[in-house]
Design an enzyme around this catalytic site. Structure first.
Site, PDB file in Angstrom:
ATOM      1  N   GLY A  93       2.725   4.490   1.182  1.00 15.45           N
ATOM      2  CA  GLY A  93       3.253   4.937   2.463  1.00 15.45           C
ATOM      3  C   GLY A  93       3.913   3.882   3.311  1.00 15.45           C
ATOM      4  N   GLU A 152     -24.092  12.037  16.379  1.00 16.46           N
ATOM      5  CA  GLU A 152     -22.896  11.351  16.869  1.00 16.46           C
ATOM      6  C   GLU A 152     -23.226  10.469  18.062  1.00 16.46           C
ATOM      7  OE1 GLU A 152     -20.488  11.417  14.938  1.00 16.46           O
ATOM      8  OE2 GLU A 152     -21.228  13.084  13.718  1.00 16.46           O
ATOM      9  N   PRO A 191       0.828  -1.210   0.000  1.00 13.67           N
ATOM     10  CA  PRO A 191       0.000   0.000   0.000  1.00 13.67           C
ATOM     11  C   PRO A 191       0.860   1.257   0.000  1.00 13.67           C
ATOM     12  CG  PRO A 191      -0.701  -1.553   1.699  1.00 13.67           C
ATOM     13  CD  PRO A 191       0.617  -2.040   1.190  1.00 13.67           C
TER      14      PRO A 191
END
Length: 630
Positions: free
Chosen positions: A198, A418, A196
């Site tokens: 990074g 939330e 991936p």
């Protein structure tokens, strides 16, 4: 190179200004000194004051009796010579083209053409990156690395121990070839780093360059592709020619998927330039002409799109997976990057590594850098654990946008949204623990509930996936229960997208649908053609496609119903947590557990105050009963 370009443009501008001034009035220098009109000249001749004249065409130069020089312009006067002779004037004459043009005149006449040629060469050099001008199309753009300062070694690469062992063999072979050749072994021709973004693929390649002590050429896959057909293939040949001259050496190709994509893919046919470049690369890596001592190392995060011929043994013999680091790897990476900053001795990097599952090496480097920047912003001389915690929230959730203006109604709706996510998370057994919940806008979100797994996981169960869809639907369900169907907002757009993508992956890729069974459907669903996304013919009939859509809808509806049941049963907890979020704005996972299960509010924050509904406060207007807070 930039200085040379500026100097060239400066010379061009100066010469252009000079030519403009010269051609604007070419006779200005002549006409400025002692120029007289023709009638005055005739009067001077009649008065006998003219001693000598020099006639060249219609231009007349002369000397007066007092020694002064003069110039004038004469029309075609047939009696002029006779009048001059009668007055005894000394006469000399010459045609206009008697003298050869000077070198400056020749250069002046050719200057526009020379300027055009120079500008053309300049722009051609710019198009080709200065590699030999117009004749350097086929030159390779590979650069030889020679790092004296900032040299990277294997000690600077952490968290990818297996990948380091794989590439260390390449370095050992370059240092001691006999160690492998005495047993008949051959070093791999090519090594493909897959992982991936990074995870440190390019850093690992730089470490190979630092350890090997041999010439190391680096180039990007996009450097081969050019607007002219055949240029990329020529650059591949030139790159391998350079490699042979410096053998043994390493050639690193970053983002090789730019040139190594499968041939003949797509609706519009293949790209001739890219395919010719790939064909030449295949031949150079393992063709009739072997390139001994030239080792190719490439990196990509898209191995699925590479041409099969590129991945076969003899070309890229070895594929090294550079994956996301585990907790031990993350701790080692943090140790490497934390050497560059000043930290308090009580910081435990293992604790930080445990709280950052799924982070890549680049994410961890950014985390350490953000912590240092936050400490510097607070005028601290040392980085504390508080800065690391704030930096982790910033990397994971985005920067806080406290300047964003929100009305009381918007804050109240965000708090319930939330809180809905958080209550469902607490009551789903397979859900990850809550790390933090906030109604402060971060990044592109107005609020956020962040979860963190307790340990690294390589796969997920059906129970966990259904729990995640239920959590995603918690915000929308909370809005409907509290504010009604007509007051529901678009705040759940990203939640619905995530739930739908997860359901589609479960049905079409993971085979987790009982109705459709363990079968993969719709591989490579879309292709880009002429700038537009065009759906390919999927590996399913129309009837099967309808079943797939029905299963996706069933999975999402199941998550919605689970969230609705939980929030209906736990409506008091929903009110309680929304009220706390409106007061504190940000709560940790432990604080949420204490508020919901133990009715204990944070003691290190401002006391929770409840006002009567008659006072019109934001908290009182949601119909909460006053509670005594200890």
């Amino acid at each position: 190179m930039n200085f040379r370009n500026l100097a060239m443009w400066a010379v061009i501008i100066v010469l252009t200004i000079g030519l403009y001034n010269m051609f604007k009035n070419p006779q200005r220098s002549i006409s400025q000194n002692n120029s007289i009109i023709f009638s005055e000249f005739l009067n001077e001749v009649d008065n006998g004051r003219v001693v000598q004249v020099d006639i060249q065409g219609n231009n007349i130069k002369g000397i007066l009796s007092n020694g002064e020089n003069f110039t004038t312009y004469s029309p075609n006067d047939p009696n002029l010579i006779q009048r001059l002779t009668e007055k005894g004037v000394s006469i000399s004459a010459a045609p206009l083209d008697e003298k050869m043009p000077s070198l400056f005149g020749v250069l002046l006449s050719w200057f526009p053409m020379l300027l055009l040629i120079a500008v053309w060469i300049f722009f051609m050099r710019q198009m080709q990156g200065g590699k030999g001008g117009a004749m350097g199309f086929g030159r390779s753009k590979a650069k030889m690395m020679n790092e004296v300062k900032g040299k990277v070694t294997f000690n600077d690469v952490a968290g990818v121990e297996e990948a380091k062992e794989e590439v260390e063999e390449v370095v050992e072979f370059l240092k001691d070839p006999k160690k492998f050749s005495r047993l008949g072994g051959k070093i791999p021709r090519g090594c493909l780093l897959v992982g991936p973004p990074g995870t440190g693929k390019t850093l690992l390649a730089r470490a190979i360059a630092g350890e090997a002590g041999v010439p190391f050429f680096t180039i990007s896959g996009s450097d081969f592709v050019e607007m002219f057909v055949g240029v990329g293939a020529s650059r591949v040949r030139d790159m391998f020619e350079q490699g042979k001259k410096h053998s043994p050496c390493i050639i690193f190709i970053d983002e090789i998927d730019a040139v190594g994509r499968s041939r003949g893919a797509g609706l519009g046919g293949g790209n001739d330039e890219r395919e010719q470049t790939l064909n030449q690369l295949l031949v150079e890596m393992d063709g009739f002409d072997t390139n001994e001592g030239v080792i190719i190392i490439a990196a990509t995060n898209r191995p699925d799109v590479l041409d099969p011929a590129l991945l076969r043994p003899g070309r890229f013999d070895r594929q090294v997976v550079v994956s996301l680091p585990d907790i031990i790897g993350r701790e080692k990476i943090l140790k490497v990057h934390s050497k560059k900053i000043s930290m308090t001795p009580d910081i435990n990097l293992r604790t930080i590594a445990r709280g950052t599952p799924g982070f890549s090496g680049a994410d961890l480097a950014n985390l350490v850098n953000e912590a240092a920047l936050l400490a510097a912003r607070k005028n601290k001389r040392i980085v504390t654990y508080l800065e690391f915690e704030e930096a982790k929230d910033k990397v994971m959730m985005g920067a806080e946008r406290r300047s964003m203006v929100m009305t009381e109604d918007e804050k109240r709706l965000t708090a319930y949204h939330e809180a809905g996510h958080a209550i469902v998370t607490i009551n789903e057994k397979a859900a990850y623990p809550i790390h933090k919940a906030t109604i402060i806008p971060r990044g592109r979100a107005l609020g956020m509930v962040m979860q963190l797994p307790e340990k690294d996981e390589v796969s997920q169960t059906r129970e966990q996936l259904h729990a995640q869809m239920s959590i995603a639907m918690g915000g929308r369900v909370a809005e409907e229960l509290i504010f009604g169907h007509d007051k529901v907002t678009t705040g759940a757009v990203s939640d619905i997208e995530q739930a739908t993508k997860r359901a589609r992956a479960m049905v079409m890729r993971a085979g987790l649908s009982k109705e459709l069974g363990p079968v993969a459907y719709g591989e490579n669903e879309e292709e880009v053609f002429l700038g537009r996304s065009v759906a390919r013919q999927q590996n399913m009939s129309e009837e099967t496609a309808k079943k797939v859509d029905a299963e996706i809808r069933k999975f999402v509806d199941k998550g919605y119903e689970r969230a609705k049941k939980i929030l209906t049963d736990k409506i008091e907890d929903l009110h309680k947590l929304a009220k706390a979020l409106l007061t504190y704005e940000t709560l940790s996972g432990e604080e949420i557990e204490d508020i919901v299960n133990k009715n204990v509010y944070p003691s290190n924050k401002e006391d929770l105050k409840v006002e009567d509904e008659d006072k019109g406060s934001a908290l009182g207007s949601i119909g909460l009963k006053p509670k005594i807070v200890h």
